[in-house]
Design a protein around this motif. Structure first.
Motif, PDB file in Angstrom:
ATOM      1  N   LEU A 285       0.832  -1.203   0.000  1.00  0.00           N
ATOM      2  CA  LEU A 285       0.000   0.000   0.000  1.00  0.00           C
ATOM      3  C   LEU A 285       0.867   1.254   0.000  1.00  0.00           C
ATOM      4  O   LEU A 285       1.946   1.269   0.605  1.00  0.00           O
ATOM      5  N   ASN A 286       0.376   2.264  -0.679  1.00  0.00           N
ATOM      6  CA  ASN A 286       1.014   3.577  -0.609  1.00  0.00           C
ATOM      7  C   ASN A 286       0.764   4.141   0.799  1.00  0.00           C
ATOM      8  O   ASN A 286      -0.378   4.277   1.227  1.00  0.00           O
ATOM      9  N   SER A 287       1.839   4.456   1.518  1.00  0.00           N
ATOM     10  CA  SER A 287       1.672   4.871   2.919  1.00  0.00           C
ATOM     11  C   SER A 287       1.674   6.384   3.108  1.00  0.00           C
ATOM     12  O   SER A 287       1.697   6.859   4.244  1.00  0.00           O
ATOM     13  N   THR A 288       1.624   7.139   1.988  1.00  0.00           N
ATOM     14  CA  THR A 288       1.628   8.598   2.105  1.00  0.00           C
ATOM     15  C   THR A 288       0.482   9.071   3.000  1.00  0.00           C
ATOM     16  O   THR A 288      -0.674   8.700   2.786  1.00  0.00           O
ATOM     17  N   GLY A 289       0.838   9.844   4.009  1.00  0.00           N
ATOM     18  CA  GLY A 289      -0.184  10.409   4.884  1.00  0.00           C
ATOM     19  C   GLY A 289      -0.702   9.467   5.959  1.00  0.00           C
ATOM     20  O   GLY A 289      -1.556   9.842   6.761  1.00  0.00           O
TER      21      GLY A 289
ATOM     22  N   GLY B 167       7.902   4.904   1.106  1.00  0.00           N
ATOM     23  CA  GLY B 167       6.577   5.395   0.740  1.00  0.00           C
ATOM     24  C   GLY B 167       5.522   4.314   0.635  1.00  0.00           C
ATOM     25  O   GLY B 167       4.383   4.585   0.255  1.00  0.00           O
ATOM     26  N   THR B 168       5.916   3.074   0.968  1.00  0.00           N
ATOM     27  CA  THR B 168       4.929   1.987   0.912  1.00  0.00           C
ATOM     28  C   THR B 168       5.033   1.113   2.166  1.00  0.00           C
ATOM     29  O   THR B 168       6.060   1.107   2.847  1.00  0.00           O
ATOM     30  N   ILE B 169       3.964   0.381   2.452  1.00  0.00           N
ATOM     31  CA  ILE B 169       4.017  -0.672   3.478  1.00  0.00           C
ATOM     32  C   ILE B 169       3.450  -1.963   2.882  1.00  0.00           C
ATOM     33  O   ILE B 169       2.682  -1.931   1.928  1.00  0.00           O
TER      34      ILE B 169
ATOM     35  N   VAL C  58      -3.583   0.863  -3.147  1.00  0.00           N
ATOM     36  CA  VAL C  58      -2.941  -0.368  -3.612  1.00  0.00           C
ATOM     37  C   VAL C  58      -1.842  -0.123  -4.642  1.00  0.00           C
ATOM     38  O   VAL C  58      -2.057   0.540  -5.651  1.00  0.00           O
ATOM     39  N   VAL C  59      -0.677  -0.653  -4.361  1.00  0.00           N
ATOM     40  CA  VAL C  59       0.419  -0.663  -5.326  1.00  0.00           C
ATOM     41  C   VAL C  59       0.539  -2.071  -5.931  1.00  0.00           C
ATOM     42  O   VAL C  59       0.793  -2.246  -7.118  1.00  0.00           O
ATOM     43  N   ALA C  60       0.334  -3.084  -5.088  1.00  0.00           N
ATOM     44  CA  ALA C  60       0.334  -4.470  -5.578  1.00  0.00           C
ATOM     45  C   ALA C  60      -0.581  -5.291  -4.687  1.00  0.00           C
ATOM     46  O   ALA C  60      -0.755  -4.986  -3.502  1.00  0.00           O
TER      47      ALA C  60
HETATM   48  C1  LIG Z   1       1.710   7.603  -3.217  1.00  0.00           C
HETATM   49  O1  LIG Z   1       0.729   8.598  -3.349  1.00  0.00           O
HETATM   50  C2  LIG Z   1       1.277   9.890  -3.497  1.00  0.00           C
HETATM   51  C3  LIG Z   1       0.134  10.898  -3.419  1.00  0.00           C
HETATM   52  O2  LIG Z   1      -0.921  10.514  -4.252  1.00  0.00           O
HETATM   53  C4  LIG Z   1       2.083   9.964  -4.771  1.00  0.00           C
HETATM   54  O3  LIG Z   1       2.672  11.233  -4.914  1.00  0.00           O
HETATM   55  C5  LIG Z   1       3.182   8.901  -4.718  1.00  0.00           C
HETATM   56  O4  LIG Z   1       3.885   8.865  -5.925  1.00  0.00           O
HETATM   57  C6  LIG Z   1       2.594   7.537  -4.432  1.00  0.00           C
HETATM   58  N1  LIG Z   1       3.672   6.581  -4.198  1.00  0.00           N
HETATM   59  C7  LIG Z   1       3.712   5.356  -4.742  1.00  0.00           C
HETATM   60  C8  LIG Z   1       4.893   4.506  -4.375  1.00  0.00           C
HETATM   61  O5  LIG Z   1       2.879   4.949  -5.482  1.00  0.00           O
END
Ligand SMILES: *[C@@H]1O[C@H](CO)[C@@H](O)[C@H](O)[C@H]1NC(C)=O
Length: 462
Positions: free
Chosen positions: A278-282, A329-331, A385-387
């Motif tokens: 998962l994208n962990s941003t925020g 940036g992911t978990i 979701v990234v994968a």
């Molecule tokens: C995660 O989300 C942010 C904000 O939408 C984006 O800038 C970033 O590229 C994303 N990171 C990944 C690894 O997908």
């Protein structure tokens, strides 16, 4: 009697087995201790804190007075059983149940065990349904079922009393912690492989070869080549595969009988997995726990409800302890239904060409796993979701050669030890100890190795 006793001991010393094997072989893993995990789906989210007071405090703060009284009493009654057993290390076990090492080195603890009701040999039923003790609080009964289920794949009343006693003791003793191996469970495996020296991967054993007459093991057939055994063959294949591995060999009557019983060993249901990146941003990582138990349809109810169809879900969130596991940036997370997914639902799809139908079934069945990840991460989980990978009972069947994708033998179906009617052929794994995976293999593997050396040599090893 000694044989049964050994089983009880094996059931109770499991938690130290991998660590003990690593220590003896001079290997080490970087353990990250942690003290609590999250429980979701049982009213307000709560943390199960290990140690002396955490769980009691939770019962007090939620006003569960009766549960608290009964929990304390249950611990008092089972303490002797857990304490005596916990002093006997896994390395005292032998697959042939020769009791000499136990008698020589652990006699006081053995007497401690023998003085317990039923010596802990039977199931936990009498400790919660009478005559030994009766648990009347519905919440505590459900909680015991949940604990038992993650241990044995069956409800508390059917789980060995010794195993339950040990968990009640170990989780709530002062200074009790959990240990996470940095790098993930794979780092334990890698270290064990390093200790063994050589492990051949992606090579299926086609056959276990017996000497003429079938009384002794000769070796194994791998890729058309006979690998001769020096001491013996330790077999960790699921017990239901054993008859197939010995097909075409001359068998003694004793072995034929043994294999008939093996084939009929009762087993638990299967698994369903969801692995995600998962994208962990925020995301506020400090608010997340290293793992969770999620009850999709709630905790309180009869056993059928608690351990029933895809209700109890484990969510593992290791990046909280080990951020390097996943890219910046992911978990990574892993949610799974363990031992509560029916194989029958999937059987029809085996080997079928209907990829689309199979994928649709995976999505449908994994919906509860996604819900559990949403409970942990928040409602936007799916947009992160990234994968994503879904593993079904068929995945278990195919890649792990698990009979009907099973989690393993039910406690009532376990062998009393790893001994077989064939000299030099010893079994380990989930037919001897409940649950597949590293703890069961480390424990029963050590017992199997001990069974191939003299008790004298065994005593010198620990
Ligand atoms: C995660 O989300 C942010 C904000 O939408 C984006 O800038 C970033 O590229 C994303 N990171 C990944 C690894 O997908």
């Amino acid at each position: 009697m000694a044989i049964l006793l050994l089983l009880a001991l094996i059931m109770t010393s499991s938690s130290w087995a991998p660590g003990l094997v690593l220590d003896i072989c001079g290997l080490s893993v970087d353990w990250v201790p942690y003290e609590s995990w999250g429980v979701l789906g049982d009213g307000e989210p709560w943390d199960l804190r290990l140690g002396l007071t955490g769980f009691r405090d939770h019962l007090i703060s939620t006003g569960r007075t009766r549960a608290l009284e009964e929990f304390d009493e249950l611990r008092r009654i089972t303490l002797g059983l857990a304490e005596s057993a916990s002093k006997i290390p896994a390395m005292a076990m032998r697959s042939d149940s020769n009791p000499v090492p136990l008698f020589l080195r652990h006699l006081p603890e053995l007497f401690g065990l023998l003085s317990q009701p039923d010596q802990g040999m039977g199931p936990f039923g009498p400790y919660m349904n009478g005559p030994i003790f009766e648990v009347t609080d519905p919440w505590l009964r459900s909680w015991l079922d949940a604990l038992a289920f993650s241990l044995s794949g069956v409800e508390a009343a059917d789980t060995p009393a010794s195993a339950m006693a040990y968990v009640l003791f170990d989780m709530h003793r002062e200074g009790g912690t959990l240990d996470y191996p940095r790098g993930g469970m794979g780092s334990i495996v890698d270290e064990l492989v390093r200790g063994i020296g050589g492990v051949e991967l992606r090579k299926k054993v086609d056959e276990i070869v017996l000497e003429e007459g079938g009384e002794r093991v000769e070796g194994v057939m791998v890729g058309g080549q006979l690998v001769r055994a020096k001491e013996g063959v330790i077999c960790n294949a699921p017990i239901w595969e054993l008859p197939g591995l010995l097909e075409g060999q001359t068998k003694t009557e004793e072995l034929s009988d043994f294999l008939e019983v093996a084939k009929a060993t009762p087993f638990t249901r299967s698994y369903l997995h969801l692995h995600v990146v998962l994208n962990s941003t925020g995301l506020d990582m400090s608010s997340l726990r290293p793992h969770y138990t999620v009850f999709d349809k709630g905790l309180v109810g009869d056993s059928e409800h608690v351990v029933g169809d895809s209700n109890m879900i484990a969510v593992s969130n290791p990046c909280v302890l080990d951020p390097d596991l996943s890219e910046d940036g992911t978990i990574m997370m892993h949610a799974y239904c363990c031992g509560n997914e029916d194989y029958d639902i999937w059987e029809g799809w085996q080997g079928g060409g209907d990829r689309v139908g199979y994928e649709a079934l995976k999505r449908e069945r994994a919906e509860c796993l996604w819900r559990s990840i949403e409970k942990v991460v928040g409602e936007d989980a799916r947009s992160r979701v990234v994968a994503e990978y879904i593993g079904s009972p068929l995945t278990h069947r195919r890649f792990l050669t698990r009979h009907k994708g099973t989690y393993g033998a039910t406690p009532s179906g376990l062998l009393k030890n790893g001994d077989t009617p064939v000299e030099g052929l010893v079994l380990c794994g989930d037919s001897v100890f409940p649950g597949i995976g590293v703890p069961s293999v480390a424990l029963t593997g050590a017992a199997a190795a001990n069974g191939l050396v003299t008790w004298w040599k065994q005593l010198q090893s620990y």
